[in-house]
Design an enzyme around this catalytic site. Structure first.
Site, short mmCIF file in Angstrom:
data_model
loop_
_atom_site.label_atom_id
_atom_site.label_comp_id
_atom_site.label_asym_id
_atom_site.label_seq_id
_atom_site.Cartn_x
_atom_site.Cartn_y
_atom_site.Cartn_z
CG ASP A 185 -9.45 5.65 -11.32
OD1 ASP A 185 -9.37 5.79 -12.49
OD2 ASP A 185 -8.31 5.34 -10.60
C1 BGC Z 1 -6.70 3.93 -13.29
C2 BGC Z 1 -6.46 5.35 -13.79
C3 BGC Z 1 -6.49 5.52 -15.25
C4 BGC Z 1 -7.95 5.01 -15.80
C5 BGC Z 1 -8.21 5.38 -17.13
C6 BGC Z 1 -8.19 3.82 -14.23
O1 BGC Z 1 -8.48 2.32 -13.82
O2 BGC Z 1 -6.85 3.66 -12.13
O3 BGC Z 1 -5.17 5.76 -13.37
O4 BGC Z 1 -5.96 6.83 -15.59
O5 BGC Z 1 -8.14 3.99 -15.63
O6 BGC Z 1 -7.52 4.50 -18.01
#
Ligand code: BGC
Length: 760
Positions: A293
């Site tokens: 993530d």
């Molecule tokens: C989120 C993800 C997301 C990623 C990219 C993160 O902060 O938890 O779900 O896909 O950002 O935007």
């Protein structure tokens, strides 16, 4: 051999393996697994260690950032040097082409993958996932993902970070809006449908995108509903409640996984070998790749799990995280870790191969600009068919919470509204907003204006004829204490025959990092409802939100309430369709709605406990002394403009062996005057278990449509799978014994019961 010679040779081999298809294979056809593996190996053989590490590196581009950006002014140069494998947040064929051009200047010309959070539509925005889940319509949800993929792929995107399959039992957690709610069975079915929708038949088809199951794992159980918080749970609970939707996406052939921000029982998910190596890549044999993530590799330092970036990179790659999103941990540390023999080349190669494999599957080596066709983009982003599908999906997602008969006129209800009403007052802070209908995680298409989003006001205008006068007053803002607009709103209401009040959460009050300790309707909006109610006019309340909210006064005093979530670009039209009965509401809540925050976590499939609260007369029971255990609105609940009678429950037998099945049949009759759809829900209770079992568990459902007075017979099959559970050793078992069978219109409205027995 000189370096230059090596490079020329390498390029020649690469060309041979990647660009020369055998004559018999038609271009753009999916390659066989063996051929892809051969091609991947041939590319890998040419790569230097920095190039390999580059493939494991993902950066954000210039569009709206979805996390804290690590500033790297050299991104473009690094792409030219083959040091970046994927970019996120770059939208549109114009920009993706520019970036792909840079990658094509690199030595090995390995194409970039462009990723984006295409969570509920691309340009055409569908209801937020929690709202879609309320439709219980798997085909419709698959279709909305399909349309999202058609649009995103036409706009240069290869990969979405969806579906989010985190089961969530805590509406304080802002990210409940992004998932399918609290139930494992429903959540698993939706997870499967979403992957099928995004990925279509084959990733090589130009109108599909890779899906990414997230967040692995148990992120939805963050303590206190506070985003990014820790998770502590038994392994049995993990397997029984939280992991099945993840597994369902493996069964659907999902291309990628994302790990999670949370720690699970003390080990950050990103550095968790049990989750990623043992379960995902081991037991489940997942062949795709895992992306971290946003920044989650580096955040293991904050967790206190590793000392520095080097430790973070080591922990993450060892645990099976293949791609580093925005941490810079792999870029800065992996080379050194390999030199120090702390990370083996095999480990690096394994991760690189997984990523290259997907690039081949997508057909990017054949044509890196395959997804960069501006004419196709133009067409896909302006397709009226997509708008129609979004409108239908939005209508299906609306839940009718209340529609009580009015006054003396027996049986008469406010909804559906008559198209002959002379004057309607549409009041509330949501009425004229556009972007608000999109909710959190909508794509921010900077070059497209928002005129295509249908506001609730426009939807109503589109619906009513010339003889109906529409009045408007805002009343108040969403989240402050200013009541200056009340007087005008009351005056407006007084001139109308019917008032529609639209209230709820601002689009960014539920979403990532949008946890709330107070989930009441924000600001003075419920005071506005009270003030308008005092006029005595018939009122319909629309509640727009990204989570279950608390609105007890409204629920107890207002005769008609529609839960309209955040419904996307066609919100206005869909709401009008339901208000006037052009679509008969069929949504059912995918999450329990609490009476007060003090009941949270609250979910329907809890255990009975040794002192169940049913014993009204007893003091020493599992209950609160100041309120009932029951929710305000239960899981699976939702009304219709018609009624359904459940009858004639028949079981093909009352005893089954574990290799047998029982066929359950029943009749559903539409007893009302209009056509409608019902979600028939099948629940079970295993009465005695080696570990205690929930008092009720959803095990199947069917959404059926019935014309007025029509009767349909539907059947369900009970098999061993439906009767199985994880025992204390986390083994999937079934046990002989009795089961309660409950069929109903919600988890709290069981219409038909029976008992059967599993004999071995
Ligand atoms: C989120 C993800 C997301 C990623 C990219 C993160 O902060 O938890 O779900 O896909 O950002 O935007």
């Amino acid at each position: 051999m000189t370096n230059t010679l090596k490079i020329i040779l390498a390029s020649a081999i690469l060309f041979t393996f990647t660009f020369c298809e055998p004559k018999s294979a038609p271009k753009n056809n999916a390659l066989t697994e063996a051929v892809i593996n051969q091609k991947v190996d041939s590319v890998l053989a040419l790569m230097t260690l920095p190039e390999k590490i580059g493939q494991l590196n993902q950066y954000t581009g210039d569009n709206t950032a979805t996390g804290p950006i690590t500033i790297n002014p050299n991104k473009q140069q690094e792409i030219k040097e083959g040091l970046i494998g994927s970019m996120l947040n770059i939208l549109g064929t114009k920009y993706t082409r520019q970036y792909q051009d840079l990658a094509m200047q690199s030595r090995l010309k390995i194409p970039l993958i462009f990723a984006q959070d295409v969570i509920h539509g691309y340009k055409t925005t569908f209801p937020i996932p929690l709202a879609e889940a309320a439709s219980w319509d798997l085909e419709a949800m698959q279709l909305s993902a399909r349309i999202a993929a058609v649009e995103a792929s036409a706009s240069g995107i290869h990969w979405t970070f969806a579906p989010m399959v985190d089961i969530a039992r805590d509406p304080r957690w802002g990210r409940v809006m992004e998932g399918a709610g609290e139930d494992t069975y429903l959540g698993s079915k939706i997870a499967f449908a979403k992957v099928k929708g995004f990925q279509g038949e084959n990733l090589n088809n130009v109108n599909t995108i890779m899906a990414c199951t997230k967040h692995f794992a148990a992120y939805g159980a963050a303590v206190g509903g506070r985003d990014y918080n820790s998770v502590d749970m038994s392994e049995r609970m993990l397997w029984e409640t939280y992991l099945p939707p993840f597994k369902a996406t493996i069964d659907a052939g999902v291309a990628t996984f994302m790990n999670a921000f949370n720690d699970l029982n003390g080990i950050p998910a990103t550095g968790n070998s049990y989750l990623q190596r043992e379960v995902l890549k081991g037991k489940w044999n997942f062949k795709g790749f895992v992306v971290s993530d946003w920044g989650s590799i580096g955040e293991m330092i904050n967790h206190g799990y590793v000392k520095d970036g080097k430790g973070a990179a080591l922990a993450a790659i060892t645990a099976g995280s293949d791609m580093d999103m925005e941490s810079n941990a792999y870029r800065n540390n992996l080379e050194q870790l390999v030199k120090e023999n702390k990370v083996s080349m095999t480990l690096i190669d394994e991760a690189v191969k997984r990523i290259l494999h997907k690039k081949f599957e997508l057909g990017l080596f054949d044509d890196p600009y395959k997804y960069c066709n501006p004419e196709r983009e133009q067409q896909a982003l302006n397709n009226p068919e997509h708008t129609k599908i979004a409108r239908a999906m939005a209508s299906k997602s609306i839940v009718l919470l209340k529609n009580t008969p009015l006054g003396e006129e027996k049986g008469a209800r406010i909804l559906p509204l008559s198209k002959n009403i002379k004057t309607i007052a549409f009041i509330g802070p949501m009425v004229k907003l556009k972007r608000a209908n999109h909710g959190f995680w909508a794509i921010d298409l900077k070059e497209i204006d928002s005129s295509y989003i249908v506001s609730q006001w426009e939807g109503l205008q589109n619906k009513v004829g010339k003889n109906t006068k529409l009045l408007y007053a805002k009343g108040c803002d969403i989240n402050d204490d200013n009541k200056n607009g009340f007087a005008q709103a009351i005056a407006t209401a007084k001139q109308a025959d019917v008032v529609i009040l639209s209230i709820g959460e601002r689009w960014n009050m539920s979403g990532e990092a949008e946890s709330r300790s107070n989930i009441h309707i924000p600001g003075v909006q419920e005071d506005l409802v009270k003030a308008i109610a005092a006029t005595g006019k018939p009122i319909v309340v629309l509640i727009n939100a990204g989570r279950p909210l608390i609105f007890n006064w409204t629920a107890d005093n207002m005769p008609a309430i529609l839960y309209t979530w955040w419904l996307g670009s066609e919100a206005g039209n869909a709401i009008a369709d339901v208000l006037f009965g052009d679509y008969n509401p069929s949504g059912k809540l995918p999450m329990t709605f609490p009476r007060v925050e003090g009941q949270i976590p609250i979910y329907y499939n809890h255990f009975n406990t040794g002192r169940p609260s049913i014993n009204e007369d007893k003091i020493y029971k599992s209950a609160y002394i100041d309120l009932p255990n029951s929710p305000k609105f239960p899981f699976g609940y939702g009304l219709s403009y018609t009624n359904f009678k459940y009858s004639d429950l028949k079981l093909s037998k009352n005893k089954m062996k574990s290799d047998e099945t029982i066929e359950v049949s029943l009749k559903i009759t539409n007893t009302g005057k209009v056509a409608g759809e019902e979600v028939v829900q099948l629940y079970l209770r295993d009465k005695v278990g080696a570990v205690v079992r929930p008092i009720i568990e959803l095990k199947d459902f069917q959404k059926i449509s019935l014309k007025a007075s029509e009767t349909k017979t539907i059947t369900f099959i009970i098999d061993k799978e439906k009767l199985s559970f994880y025992n204390e050793k986390v083994e999937w078992i079934s046990e002989p014994g009795e089961f309660d069978l409950m069929i109903g219109s919600s988890s709290a409205d069981i219409r038909l019961n029976s008992i059967f027995e599993l004999t071995n």
